[in-house]
Enzyme design. Structure first.
Site, PDB file in Angstrom:
ATOM      1  N   ASP A  41       0.823  -1.218   0.000  1.00  0.00           N
ATOM      2  CA  ASP A  41       0.000   0.000   0.000  1.00  0.00           C
ATOM      3  C   ASP A  41       0.855   1.265   0.000  1.00  0.00           C
ATOM      4  O   ASP A  41       0.559   2.234  -0.685  1.00  0.00           O
ATOM      5  CB  ASP A  41      -0.900   0.029   1.240  1.00  0.00           C
ATOM      6  CG  ASP A  41      -2.010  -0.995   1.128  1.00  0.00           C
ATOM      7  OD1 ASP A  41      -2.031  -1.726   0.116  1.00  0.00           O
ATOM      8  OD2 ASP A  41      -2.843  -1.059   2.041  1.00  0.00           O
ATOM      9  N   ASP A  42       1.924   1.241   0.812  1.00  0.00           N
ATOM     10  CA  ASP A  42       2.772   2.430   0.890  1.00  0.00           C
ATOM     11  C   ASP A  42       3.417   2.721  -0.455  1.00  0.00           C
ATOM     12  O   ASP A  42       3.525   3.866  -0.878  1.00  0.00           O
ATOM     13  CB  ASP A  42       3.892   2.235   1.931  1.00  0.00           C
ATOM     14  CG  ASP A  42       3.349   2.255   3.352  1.00  0.00           C
ATOM     15  OD1 ASP A  42       2.144   2.558   3.511  1.00  0.00           O
ATOM     16  OD2 ASP A  42       4.113   1.965   4.275  1.00  0.00           O
ATOM     17  N   TYR A  44       2.258   1.876  -3.383  1.00  0.00           N
ATOM     18  CA  TYR A  44       1.240   2.367  -4.309  1.00  0.00           C
ATOM     19  C   TYR A  44       0.983   3.853  -4.067  1.00  0.00           C
ATOM     20  O   TYR A  44       0.936   4.657  -5.003  1.00  0.00           O
ATOM     21  CB  TYR A  44      -0.057   1.567  -4.161  1.00  0.00           C
ATOM     22  CG  TYR A  44      -1.143   2.039  -5.130  1.00  0.00           C
ATOM     23  CD1 TYR A  44      -1.088   1.703  -6.485  1.00  0.00           C
ATOM     24  CD2 TYR A  44      -2.191   2.843  -4.683  1.00  0.00           C
ATOM     25  CE1 TYR A  44      -2.042   2.155  -7.380  1.00  0.00           C
ATOM     26  CE2 TYR A  44      -3.160   3.306  -5.574  1.00  0.00           C
ATOM     27  CZ  TYR A  44      -3.087   2.957  -6.910  1.00  0.00           C
ATOM     28  OH  TYR A  44      -4.023   3.402  -7.798  1.00  0.00           O
ATOM     29  N   LEU A  89     -11.618   8.710  -0.883  1.00  0.00           N
ATOM     30  CA  LEU A  89     -11.206   9.741   0.079  1.00  0.00           C
ATOM     31  C   LEU A  89      -9.840  10.272  -0.335  1.00  0.00           C
ATOM     32  O   LEU A  89      -9.001   9.523  -0.818  1.00  0.00           O
ATOM     33  CB  LEU A  89     -11.079   9.141   1.487  1.00  0.00           C
ATOM     34  CG  LEU A  89     -12.363   8.768   2.205  1.00  0.00           C
ATOM     35  CD1 LEU A  89     -12.045   7.949   3.462  1.00  0.00           C
ATOM     36  CD2 LEU A  89     -13.149  10.024   2.597  1.00  0.00           C
ATOM     37  N   LYS A 121     -10.469   3.986   9.571  1.00  0.00           N
ATOM     38  CA  LYS A 121     -10.574   3.725   8.136  1.00  0.00           C
ATOM     39  C   LYS A 121     -10.420   2.222   7.974  1.00  0.00           C
ATOM     40  O   LYS A 121      -9.335   1.658   8.113  1.00  0.00           O
ATOM     41  CB  LYS A 121      -9.489   4.464   7.360  1.00  0.00           C
ATOM     42  CG  LYS A 121      -9.628   4.274   5.857  1.00  0.00           C
ATOM     43  CD  LYS A 121      -8.717   5.223   5.098  1.00  0.00           C
ATOM     44  CE  LYS A 121      -8.978   5.207   3.604  1.00  0.00           C
ATOM     45  NZ  LYS A 121      -8.937   3.883   2.995  1.00  0.00           N
ATOM     46  N   ARG A 142     -18.246  -1.232  -5.118  1.00  0.00           N
ATOM     47  CA  ARG A 142     -18.092   0.147  -5.531  1.00  0.00           C
ATOM     48  C   ARG A 142     -17.821   0.252  -7.033  1.00  0.00           C
ATOM     49  O   ARG A 142     -18.223   1.215  -7.675  1.00  0.00           O
ATOM     50  CB  ARG A 142     -16.931   0.796  -4.762  1.00  0.00           C
ATOM     51  CG  ARG A 142     -16.758   2.234  -5.165  1.00  0.00           C
ATOM     52  CD  ARG A 142     -15.822   2.958  -4.243  1.00  0.00           C
ATOM     53  NE  ARG A 142     -14.453   2.489  -4.379  1.00  0.00           N
ATOM     54  CZ  ARG A 142     -13.408   3.086  -3.843  1.00  0.00           C
ATOM     55  NH1 ARG A 142     -13.584   4.170  -3.100  1.00  0.00           N
ATOM     56  NH2 ARG A 142     -12.209   2.613  -4.005  1.00  0.00           N
ATOM     57  N   GLU A 176     -18.240  -0.699   4.700  1.00  0.00           N
ATOM     58  CA  GLU A 176     -17.086  -1.507   4.327  1.00  0.00           C
ATOM     59  C   GLU A 176     -17.331  -2.953   4.733  1.00  0.00           C
ATOM     60  O   GLU A 176     -17.818  -3.216   5.831  1.00  0.00           O
ATOM     61  CB  GLU A 176     -15.871  -0.932   5.079  1.00  0.00           C
ATOM     62  CG  GLU A 176     -14.558  -1.227   4.472  1.00  0.00           C
ATOM     63  CD  GLU A 176     -14.167  -0.261   3.335  1.00  0.00           C
ATOM     64  OE1 GLU A 176     -14.991   0.577   2.906  1.00  0.00           O
ATOM     65  OE2 GLU A 176     -13.018  -0.384   2.880  1.00  0.00           O
ATOM     66  N   CYS A 412      20.390 -31.375  17.898  1.00  0.00           N
ATOM     67  CA  CYS A 412      21.116 -32.538  18.422  1.00  0.00           C
ATOM     68  C   CYS A 412      21.339 -33.603  17.356  1.00  0.00           C
ATOM     69  O   CYS A 412      21.950 -34.631  17.626  1.00  0.00           O
ATOM     70  CB  CYS A 412      20.369 -33.127  19.612  1.00  0.00           C
ATOM     71  SG  CYS A 412      18.876 -33.984  19.113  1.00  0.00           S
ATOM     72  N   CYS A 431      16.229 -32.973  24.098  1.00  0.00           N
ATOM     73  CA  CYS A 431      17.061 -32.307  23.092  1.00  0.00           C
ATOM     74  C   CYS A 431      17.564 -31.004  23.674  1.00  0.00           C
ATOM     75  O   CYS A 431      18.748 -30.682  23.620  1.00  0.00           O
ATOM     76  CB  CYS A 431      16.258 -32.058  21.819  1.00  0.00           C
ATOM     77  SG  CYS A 431      17.076 -30.976  20.632  1.00  0.00           S
TER      78      CYS A 431
HETATM   79  S1  IVH Z   1     -16.276   7.626   3.897  1.00  0.00           S
HETATM   80  C1  IVH Z   1     -18.124   9.888   0.624  1.00  0.00           C
HETATM   81  N1  IVH Z   1     -15.524   6.344   6.049  1.00  0.00           N
HETATM   82  O1  IVH Z   1     -11.954   4.110   2.270  1.00  0.00           O
HETATM   83  C2  IVH Z   1     -17.384   9.246   1.713  1.00  0.00           C
HETATM   84  N2  IVH Z   1     -14.789   5.565   3.946  1.00  0.00           N
HETATM   85  O2  IVH Z   1      -9.929   5.224   0.523  1.00  0.00           O
HETATM   86  C3  IVH Z   1     -16.431   8.227   1.275  1.00  0.00           C
HETATM   87  N3  IVH Z   1     -13.389   3.566   4.068  1.00  0.00           N
HETATM   88  O3  IVH Z   1     -13.992   4.365  -0.529  1.00  0.00           O
HETATM   89  C4  IVH Z   1     -16.172   7.163   2.215  1.00  0.00           C
HETATM   90  N4  IVH Z   1     -13.439   3.349   6.237  1.00  0.00           N
HETATM   91  O4  IVH Z   1     -14.105   2.237   0.977  1.00  0.00           O
HETATM   92  C5  IVH Z   1     -15.465   6.417   4.705  1.00  0.00           C
HETATM   93  N5  IVH Z   1     -14.932   5.278   8.012  1.00  0.00           N
HETATM   94  C6  IVH Z   1     -14.888   5.353   6.688  1.00  0.00           C
HETATM   95  C7  IVH Z   1     -14.175   4.429   5.920  1.00  0.00           C
HETATM   96  C8  IVH Z   1     -14.139   4.580   4.543  1.00  0.00           C
HETATM   97  C9  IVH Z   1     -12.998   2.839   5.114  1.00  0.00           C
HETATM   98  C10 IVH Z   1     -13.002   3.270   2.683  1.00  0.00           C
HETATM   99  C11 IVH Z   1     -14.081   3.439   1.666  1.00  0.00           C
HETATM  100  C12 IVH Z   1     -13.570   4.514   0.758  1.00  0.00           C
HETATM  101  C13 IVH Z   1     -12.106   4.306   0.895  1.00  0.00           C
HETATM  102  C14 IVH Z   1     -11.281   5.486   0.430  1.00  0.00           C
END
Ligand code: IVH
Length: 689
Positions: A41-42, A44, A89, A121, A142, A176, A412, A431
């Protein structure tokens, strides 16, 4: 909080930019389709930052396929249109970036944000769950944010996603779906049972599970609601309460529960609190989301094409990283369990450099299909032992090789019992007994001559000795029952054991082989506590008073001591380590708190007032002495012995091949003597004298 770099190495050319775009698209496609990923992830995020920076500098060179500004990096499309776009986000990577983002939002609003809401998150997949008259009718991924894939078939396995709401509403829940840690472990247990490869990562497991249709087994997932189309007018914290009241699962009630914060200072505290809790959470998070709480603020701020302007993700360093598996080591535990350990190309995970990771057991290696040279996913969170989760099989070059399993016990060399998942030396605890008796008898520990490898095996196999304390109960009659043991050898061995009974405390302690304590640490501990009884009574707090023992190590040692308590009692009953043979006993107390001091001093002698470091190999009259013995010599001559050169060092004894310590001593202007010069200085105290 894990240190994350926000520096972006600029892309030097259009070709480098194009290459970065294509790697990012490939990674985003893999990530959003099956949850796999050739990049951590980092990595990316760093790639995306470099792409964005390049595009800002060269706006007319932006490639149409660039992932910038697109939901899911523009990688996936579904066929069911979303009622309202499912946005992503924006990310910030530091507290400063967060403050800048918040200031920007307040400028746009022309007023302070009324209140914030801070929540985890969740590291899963965003879904939309459509309800009609309170009944769940459709579940969507999504996709590209505008249209998603229909995954209604998977809904029944998603805990927290009610089939029926508490009220007969037409509503679309958003949230999520993820595998909690417990669900991830269970999923891998089930998959293994069915001969399927284990999931590498909870998120890829969740992604695969949501899409899968014809699996012969069922894997449970968990839903966390964080939004709803149709209730957008509510303040966010009120919305979360309404969702919970309707029967949807939210992060409320978890240790990372969403919290309304009055100002950015509180937001910062909450982020720190959630971050600190991260490794203890029952599910994975990859950041903390900060949202303007008031519905009015959200509406006034509005959204861009990719993300809302009223929310931002404060990203945390990834707990999964990709690195290379260099080798597998096989270690034998106390009970004879033979455990594989991965040697990795060092990789920094959340601020900590990881070089080793657990591989559980041989069956696990086979199940995961690991090979030497593989790129592997490594997981580390908080205090957990890093573990290798899975190879990135599609990254193989053909140069990878099979992992060779041991055919004999690596400690051993006896046979291995491989009838269970966890392999074990056929000697089991014995052993360990052979190895620990050998270790205890070593030159720097109890220095028991005549107790080498074969004797140790004999003593353990005959049942006469199963641990260190048994050595001190041996009788001549017992010894004479052993093969190739004559009167003279028996007498000599008993005499050597008798000498060991009176050995200095630090040697006795060192002989126990407590993890985390070598020779130097044993000397410090012995000097600090002065008796085996005091060591036995020490708890983590008292151990942490010893120079060089931090809280972590103190806990480790105290746990070991606890398990060694019966052995310590038996040793004490045998009169071992009870000799206050340590001439430094009182001095030890006087020297307490002296950071560098290893041994204790000072007795009156030629080294009174000196703090001495010995380095390099000893020659001349000192050639025959072990390092421990030279340190003892220093102390007999009235000095303090220390293992590292510092301002406080007054004398360095530098033998052959003295390296960095000599250089440091020179730079500090410390007096340096050769082993021969030193031997002359302390001639009266040499062992033969
Ligand atoms: S709010 C319009 N809240 O993170 C608001 N997203 O990197 C958009 N995600 O697409 C989302 N935890 O899949 C929101 N507490 C949270 C979240 C969250 C995980 C995910 C979500 C979003 C992605 C963005």
């Amino acid at each position: 909080m894990g240190a994350m770099t926000t520096d972006t190495t600029p892309l030097p050319s259009p070709a480098a930019y194009a290459a970065a775009v294509s790697s990012a698209v490939r990674a985003a496609t893999a990530y959003y389709t099956d949850g796999s990923t050739p990049l951590g992830d980092d990595e990316y995020d760093a790639l995306l930052r470099a792409i964005l920076a390049y595009e800002q500098e060269h706006p007319d060179e932006v490639l149409p396929e660039s992932p910038s500004g697109k939901v899911a990096g523009g990688s996936v499309q579904g066929d069911v249109p979303h009622s309202v776009p499912m946005l992503s986000l924006d990310n910030v990577f530091s507290d400063e970036e967060l403050a800048e983002w918040a200031a920007g939002l307040e400028r746009r609003l022309g007023r302070p944000v009324a209140a914030w809401c801070v929540e985890p998150k969740l590291d899963g997949l965003a879904v939309a769950a459509r309800y009609q008259g309170g009944q769940l009718v459709q579940l969507l991924t999504r996709g590209d944010g505008l249209a998603g894939e229909d995954i209604t078939h998977a809904a029944e396995a998603v805990l927290g996603l009610p089939a029926t709401l508490a009220e007969p509403l037409d509503l679309e829940l958003r949230g999520e779906v993820l595998l909690t840690t417990a669900q991830f472990d269970e999923a891998n247990r089930i998959r293994t049972e069915h001969g399927a490869t284990p999931f590498a990562h909870p998120r890829s497991g969740a992604a695969g599970t949501l899409r899968a249709k014809d699996r012969p087994y069922r894997i449970e997932l968990t839903f966390f609601a964080y939004g709803a189309v149709g209730l957008d007018h509510l303040d966010h914290s009120a919305l979360l309460e309404a969702l919970a009241a309707l029967g949807a699962h939210t992060a409320a009630g978890t240790p990372a529960a969403p919290l309304r914060c009055a100002d950015l200072a509180q937001v910062g505290q909450r982020i720190a609190a959630i971050t600190a809790l991260r490794s203890a959470l029952p599910f994975g998070i990859d950041g903390v989301v900060v949202k303007a709480d008031a519905g009015a603020d959200q509406q006034a701020a509005g959204s861009g094409s990719r993300a809302p302007r009223w929310a931002v993700a404060r990203k945390l360093a990834a707990e999964h990283k990709v690195t290379r598996l260099l080798a597998v080591e096989w270690n034998v535990g106390r009970t004879g369990i033979i455990a594989p350990r991965a040697v990795l190309e060092p990789v920094v995970i959340d601020g900590v450099t990881v070089t080793y990771a657990t591989l559980h057991n041989p069956a696990d290696i086979t199940r995961r299909g690991l090979m030497l040279g593989d790129q592997v996913f490594v997981y580390r969170a908080g205090d957990v032992i890093p573990r290798v989760e899975a190879p990135l099989a599609d990254q193989r070059t053909g140069a990878e090789t099979e992992i060779v399993f041991p055919e004999a016990c690596p400690r051993c060399e006896d046979a291995i019992d491989s009838s269970e998942q966890r392999w074990r030396c056929v000697r089991g605890r014995a052993c360990q007994a052979v190895a620990s008796v050998r270790y205890a008898a070593g030159r720097d520990q109890l220095d028991i001559e005549g107790l080498g490898g074969t004797r140790a095996v004999q003593l353990v196999e005959s049942g006469l000795v199963s641990d260190l304390a048994d050595l001190f109960t041996l009788t001549k009659e017992q010894l004479l029952t052993l093969d190739r043991m004559g009167e003279v050898s028996a007498d000599n061995l008993l005499a050597a054991i008798e000498t060991a009974r009176g050995a200095a405390l630090h040697r006795v302690f060192c002989a126990l082989g407590v993890r985390g304590t070598g020779r130097t640490m044993s000397r410090r501990i012995a000097a600090h506590f002065g008796s085996l009884a005091a060591i036995r009574a020490a708890d983590a707090d008292t151990l942490a008073e010893v120079d060089g023992i931090g809280p972590e190590k103190a806990r480790l040692i105290s746990a070991e001591l606890l398990s060694l308590a019966p052995l310590l009692d038996r040793l004490a009953a045998q009169g071992v380590g009870t000799q206050v043979a340590e001439p430094q006993r009182t001095a030890a107390v006087a020297a307490e708190g002296d950071g560098e001091t290893v041994g204790a001093g000072p007795l009156a002698g030629p080294l009174t007032g000196e703090t001495v470091v010995v380095t390099g190999s000893m020659t001349g009259p000192l050639a025959a002495l072990s390092r421990t013995e030279v340190n003892e010599l220093v102390e007999r001559a009235g000095g303090k012995s220390s293992s590292s050169v510092s301002q406080r060092t007054t004398l360095l004894v530098a033998g052959e091949k003295a390296g960095s310590k000599r250089a440091k001593a020179e730079s500090l202007g410390i007096r340096i003597l050769s082993p021969e010069e030193f031997a002359e200085l302390v001639a009266d105290h040499l062992p033969s004298a």
